[in-house]
Design a protein around this motif. Sequence first.
Motif, PDB file in Angstrom:
ATOM      1  N   SER A  92       0.866  -1.178   0.000  1.00  0.00           N
ATOM      2  CA  SER A  92       0.000   0.000   0.000  1.00  0.00           C
ATOM      3  C   SER A  92       0.906   1.232   0.000  1.00  0.00           C
ATOM      4  N   SER A  93       1.833   1.321   0.968  1.00  0.00           N
ATOM      5  CA  SER A  93       2.813   2.415   0.955  1.00  0.00           C
ATOM      6  C   SER A  93       4.092   1.931   1.656  1.00  0.00           C
ATOM      7  N   THR A  94       5.223   2.206   1.066  1.00  0.00           N
ATOM      8  CA  THR A  94       6.495   1.799   1.695  1.00  0.00           C
ATOM      9  C   THR A  94       6.693   2.534   3.026  1.00  0.00           C
ATOM     10  N   GLN A  95       6.048   3.700   3.172  1.00  0.00           N
ATOM     11  CA  GLN A  95       6.180   4.454   4.429  1.00  0.00           C
ATOM     12  C   GLN A  95       5.677   3.616   5.603  1.00  0.00           C
ATOM     13  N   GLU A 116       5.484  -1.294  -6.912  1.00  0.00           N
ATOM     14  CA  GLU A 116       4.213  -0.578  -7.082  1.00  0.00           C
ATOM     15  C   GLU A 116       3.614  -0.256  -5.718  1.00  0.00           C
ATOM     16  N   GLN A 117       3.026   0.924  -5.600  1.00  0.00           N
ATOM     17  CA  GLN A 117       2.278   1.260  -4.383  1.00  0.00           C
ATOM     18  C   GLN A 117       0.825   1.514  -4.769  1.00  0.00           C
ATOM     19  N   VAL A 118      -0.081   0.897  -4.048  1.00  0.00           N
ATOM     20  CA  VAL A 118      -1.479   1.148  -4.386  1.00  0.00           C
ATOM     21  C   VAL A 118      -2.062   2.306  -3.576  1.00  0.00           C
ATOM     22  N   GLY A 120       0.158   5.060  -2.464  1.00  0.00           N
ATOM     23  CA  GLY A 120       1.323   5.922  -2.285  1.00  0.00           C
ATOM     24  C   GLY A 120       0.876   7.258  -1.698  1.00  0.00           C
ATOM     25  N   LYS A 121       1.665   7.754  -0.744  1.00  0.00           N
ATOM     26  CA  LYS A 121       1.264   8.974  -0.022  1.00  0.00           C
ATOM     27  C   LYS A 121       2.129  10.164  -0.392  1.00  0.00           C
ATOM     28  N   GLY A 122       1.498  11.292  -0.575  1.00  0.00           N
ATOM     29  CA  GLY A 122       2.219  12.547  -0.669  1.00  0.00           C
ATOM     30  C   GLY A 122       2.079  13.271   0.654  1.00  0.00           C
ATOM     31  N   ARG A 123       2.408  14.560   0.661  1.00  0.00           N
ATOM     32  CA  ARG A 123       2.245  15.314   1.900  1.00  0.00           C
ATOM     33  C   ARG A 123       0.775  15.670   2.096  1.00  0.00           C
ATOM     34  N   MET A 124       0.417  15.955   3.336  1.00  0.00           N
ATOM     35  CA  MET A 124      -0.942  16.369   3.696  1.00  0.00           C
ATOM     36  C   MET A 124      -2.008  15.465   3.091  1.00  0.00           C
ATOM     37  N   SER A 125      -1.811  14.184   3.253  1.00  0.00           N
ATOM     38  CA  SER A 125      -2.763  13.156   2.799  1.00  0.00           C
ATOM     39  C   SER A 125      -3.025  13.166   1.295  1.00  0.00           C
ATOM     40  N   ARG A 126      -2.156  13.786   0.538  1.00  0.00           N
ATOM     41  CA  ARG A 126      -2.342  13.726  -0.916  1.00  0.00           C
ATOM     42  C   ARG A 126      -1.884  12.360  -1.416  1.00  0.00           C
ATOM     43  N   ALA A 127      -2.351  12.007  -2.613  1.00  0.00           N
ATOM     44  CA  ALA A 127      -1.970  10.698  -3.158  1.00  0.00           C
ATOM     45  C   ALA A 127      -0.718  10.845  -4.011  1.00  0.00           C
ATOM     46  N   TRP A 128       0.112   9.814  -4.007  1.00  0.00           N
ATOM     47  CA  TRP A 128       1.290   9.801  -4.882  1.00  0.00           C
ATOM     48  C   TRP A 128       1.147   8.627  -5.835  1.00  0.00           C
ATOM     49  N   HIS A 129       1.110   8.940  -7.110  1.00  0.00           N
ATOM     50  CA  HIS A 129       0.893   7.943  -8.140  1.00  0.00           C
ATOM     51  C   HIS A 129       2.149   7.095  -8.328  1.00  0.00           C
ATOM     52  N   SER A 130       2.058   5.795  -8.073  1.00  0.00           N
ATOM     53  CA  SER A 130       3.264   4.941  -8.055  1.00  0.00           C
ATOM     54  C   SER A 130       3.010   3.642  -8.822  1.00  0.00           C
ATOM     55  N   TRP A 137      10.109   3.900  -5.933  1.00  0.00           N
ATOM     56  CA  TRP A 137       9.269   4.223  -4.774  1.00  0.00           C
ATOM     57  C   TRP A 137       9.907   3.563  -3.565  1.00  0.00           C
ATOM     58  N   PHE A 138      10.544   4.352  -2.738  1.00  0.00           N
ATOM     59  CA  PHE A 138      11.162   3.724  -1.576  1.00  0.00           C
ATOM     60  C   PHE A 138      11.160   4.634  -0.353  1.00  0.00           C
ATOM     61  N   SER A 139      11.336   3.983   0.809  1.00  0.00           N
ATOM     62  CA  SER A 139      11.434   4.714   2.076  1.00  0.00           C
ATOM     63  C   SER A 139      12.732   4.322   2.746  1.00  0.00           C
ATOM     64  N   LYS A 187       8.410  20.867 -14.471  1.00  0.00           N
ATOM     65  CA  LYS A 187       7.464  19.788 -14.147  1.00  0.00           C
ATOM     66  C   LYS A 187       8.052  18.885 -13.079  1.00  0.00           C
ATOM     67  N   LYS A 188       7.145  18.343 -12.258  1.00  0.00           N
ATOM     68  CA  LYS A 188       7.613  17.566 -11.099  1.00  0.00           C
ATOM     69  C   LYS A 188       8.038  16.164 -11.527  1.00  0.00           C
ATOM     70  N   ILE A 189       9.272  15.841 -11.178  1.00  0.00           N
ATOM     71  CA  ILE A 189       9.794  14.513 -11.516  1.00  0.00           C
ATOM     72  C   ILE A 189       9.923  13.658 -10.257  1.00  0.00           C
ATOM     73  N   ILE A 212      10.271   8.808  -7.430  1.00  0.00           N
ATOM     74  CA  ILE A 212      10.847   9.414  -8.645  1.00  0.00           C
ATOM     75  C   ILE A 212      10.209   8.783  -9.873  1.00  0.00           C
ATOM     76  N   ASN A 213       9.722   9.611 -10.761  1.00  0.00           N
ATOM     77  CA  ASN A 213       9.185   9.090 -12.024  1.00  0.00           C
ATOM     78  C   ASN A 213      10.343   8.777 -12.951  1.00  0.00           C
ATOM     79  N   VAL A 214      10.408   7.542 -13.425  1.00  0.00           N
ATOM     80  CA  VAL A 214      11.565   7.150 -14.229  1.00  0.00           C
ATOM     81  C   VAL A 214      11.169   6.826 -15.678  1.00  0.00           C
ATOM     82  N   HIS A 227       0.016  17.654 -17.018  1.00  0.00           N
ATOM     83  CA  HIS A 227       0.535  18.982 -17.368  1.00  0.00           C
ATOM     84  C   HIS A 227       1.634  19.435 -16.417  1.00  0.00           C
ATOM     85  N   LYS A 228       1.725  18.797 -15.241  1.00  0.00           N
ATOM     86  CA  LYS A 228       2.702  19.297 -14.269  1.00  0.00           C
ATOM     87  C   LYS A 228       3.675  18.230 -13.784  1.00  0.00           C
ATOM     88  N   ALA A 229       3.600  17.035 -14.396  1.00  0.00           N
ATOM     89  CA  ALA A 229       4.508  15.958 -13.986  1.00  0.00           C
ATOM     90  C   ALA A 229       5.298  15.468 -15.184  1.00  0.00           C
TER      91      ALA A 229
HETATM   92  P1  BTX Z   1       3.332  16.184  -2.470  1.00  0.00           P
HETATM   93  O1  BTX Z   1       2.200  16.340  -1.520  1.00  0.00           O
HETATM   94  O2  BTX Z   1       4.328  17.266  -2.607  1.00  0.00           O
HETATM   95  O3  BTX Z   1       2.837  15.845  -3.915  1.00  0.00           O
HETATM   96  C1  BTX Z   1       1.616  15.196  -4.152  1.00  0.00           C
HETATM   97  C2  BTX Z   1       0.998  15.826  -5.378  1.00  0.00           C
HETATM   98  O4  BTX Z   1       1.856  15.628  -6.515  1.00  0.00           O
HETATM   99  C3  BTX Z   1      -0.324  15.180  -5.763  1.00  0.00           C
HETATM  100  O5  BTX Z   1      -1.390  15.850  -5.168  1.00  0.00           O
HETATM  101  C4  BTX Z   1      -0.337  15.301  -7.292  1.00  0.00           C
HETATM  102  O6  BTX Z   1      -0.784  16.586  -7.684  1.00  0.00           O
HETATM  103  C5  BTX Z   1       1.118  15.219  -7.654  1.00  0.00           C
HETATM  104  N1  BTX Z   1       1.543  13.837  -7.975  1.00  0.00           N
HETATM  105  C6  BTX Z   1       1.029  12.654  -7.568  1.00  0.00           C
HETATM  106  N2  BTX Z   1       1.728  11.619  -8.045  1.00  0.00           N
HETATM  107  C7  BTX Z   1       2.729  12.175  -8.794  1.00  0.00           C
HETATM  108  C8  BTX Z   1       3.789  11.630  -9.557  1.00  0.00           C
HETATM  109  N3  BTX Z   1       4.018  10.325  -9.658  1.00  0.00           N
HETATM  110  N4  BTX Z   1       4.603  12.511 -10.204  1.00  0.00           N
HETATM  111  C9  BTX Z   1       4.429  13.835 -10.136  1.00  0.00           C
HETATM  112  N5  BTX Z   1       3.440  14.410  -9.417  1.00  0.00           N
HETATM  113  C10 BTX Z   1       2.596  13.581  -8.752  1.00  0.00           C
HETATM  114  C11 BTX Z   1       5.275  14.477  -2.518  1.00  0.00           C
HETATM  115  O7  BTX Z   1       4.076  14.865  -1.985  1.00  0.00           O
HETATM  116  C12 BTX Z   1       5.831  13.288  -1.730  1.00  0.00           C
HETATM  117  C13 BTX Z   1       5.800  12.023  -2.502  1.00  0.00           C
HETATM  118  C14 BTX Z   1       6.506  10.908  -1.793  1.00  0.00           C
HETATM  119  C15 BTX Z   1       6.274   9.607  -2.454  1.00  0.00           C
HETATM  120  C16 BTX Z   1       7.091   8.516  -1.833  1.00  0.00           C
HETATM  121  S1  BTX Z   1       7.100   7.071  -2.793  1.00  0.00           S
HETATM  122  C17 BTX Z   1       7.796   6.162  -1.524  1.00  0.00           C
HETATM  123  C18 BTX Z   1       7.157   6.645  -0.254  1.00  0.00           C
HETATM  124  N6  BTX Z   1       5.948   5.904   0.027  1.00  0.00           N
HETATM  125  C19 BTX Z   1       4.879   6.704  -0.032  1.00  0.00           C
HETATM  126  O8  BTX Z   1       3.709   6.308   0.183  1.00  0.00           O
HETATM  127  N7  BTX Z   1       5.238   7.962  -0.299  1.00  0.00           N
HETATM  128  C20 BTX Z   1       6.665   8.075  -0.445  1.00  0.00           C
END
Ligand code: BTX
Length: 333
Positions: A92-95, A116-118, A120-130, A137-139, A187-189, A212-214, A227-229
């Motif tokens: 679900s998430s390596t975190q 693969e993460q089903v 994946g977490k970003g900051r502030m509960s946002r989703a990270w596409h993995s 995708w690593f911690s 664009k965010k990589i 990291i998008n590879v 448009h932004k990744a």
């Molecule tokens: P962030 O909150 O700065 O970015 C999340 C935002 O980035 C999303 O709301 C979306 O707009 C955009 N986004 C989502 N997926 C992608 C992507 N693959 N490429 C570019 N933009 C994207 C950033 O959070 C922190 C991300 C950490 C991810 C790692 S992966 C290993 C570890 N496990 C896990 O669950 N999270 C971390």
Amino acid sequence: MESTRQRLIKILESNRDSYLSGQELSNQLNVSRTAVWKHMKELGKDGYEIEAAPRKGYRIVAYPDKVTKNTLQWGLNTSRVGRDIFHYEQVSSTQDIAHQLAKEGYGHGTVVVADEQVKGKGRMSRAWHSKRNEGIWFSLLLKPELPPVQAPQITLLAAVVLAEAISSISDLSPQIKWPNDILINHKKIAGILTEMQAEQDQIQYIVLGIGINVNQDQSSLPEDIRHKATSLRQESGKTWEINWLIQLILETFENTYEQFIQEGFLPVKNKWEKYGYRLGQEVTISTMRKAWQATLVGIEADGALLTRTEEGIQEKLYSAEIHWGEGGYNANP
Ligand code: BTX
């Protein structure tokens, strides 16, 4: 202690363009030629393609593209980072796994990596596409002997590591958008998520998540972020070997981290500012109540963004909305 296998991989790696005879390898490794041959067979099973040319010897022609604990550890040139590696095809998430391992007592430098993460977490509960096999995708579990106020420095350090690693292997120009997005051509990589467990005056542990998008092409990124990744492949026009990239990042991380522990934050700050997005430029900053223009000056040791208003007043920002340019950071400067 390095195993015979690890040493064999290193020797083959450092002689990529030439053949090494069974005898040479057996001498260097101090094992029999039969043992060398057995190791070669084992490497073959793990996806290494070894060419065995009569009268010339052995040569690596292809590396496994499948990530495993073994393929990551072989040839990994670190002492603490990656000593323990946990690899999963899907999580679900390596975190979450890294937090669990921290509670079980795993040490500094433990790595949790997934194809693969089903969730994946970003900051502030946002989703990270993995998506599967398309990115890294690593911690990383860290146990710095630092007070919690210094935790933001680790995030800034991680951003420097990613920017340095990408610069070292390509002609691309990565930039760091405060606090921790890695951009290429606006664009965010890559993204970084730092989660901390701390007591009042001491960090217990940090789980540093790096995504990291590879190898994605445009169509494999979700429509809402296209448009932004971006990905390394989109920017460089070639596909990248994930194992090798992870090793490079772990090695760069270890070196940068050790320098940080020994010399403090200044080297990190200097490098961060070298890559800082829109540094020296004027942007619009807004809070709930007001909006103003300011020039981005640099970063501070507490993780703040230093700005200067038109009147020359310096101000530290911890949270505020920064308008990176028309249309967001996707826009041209
Ligand atoms: P962030 O909150 O700065 O970015 C999340 C935002 O980035 C999303 O709301 C979306 O707009 C955009 N986004 C989502 N997926 C992608 C992507 N693959 N490429 C570019 N933009 C994207 C950033 O959070 C922190 C991300 C950490 C991810 C790692 S992966 C290993 C570890 N496990 C896990 O669950 N999270 C971390």
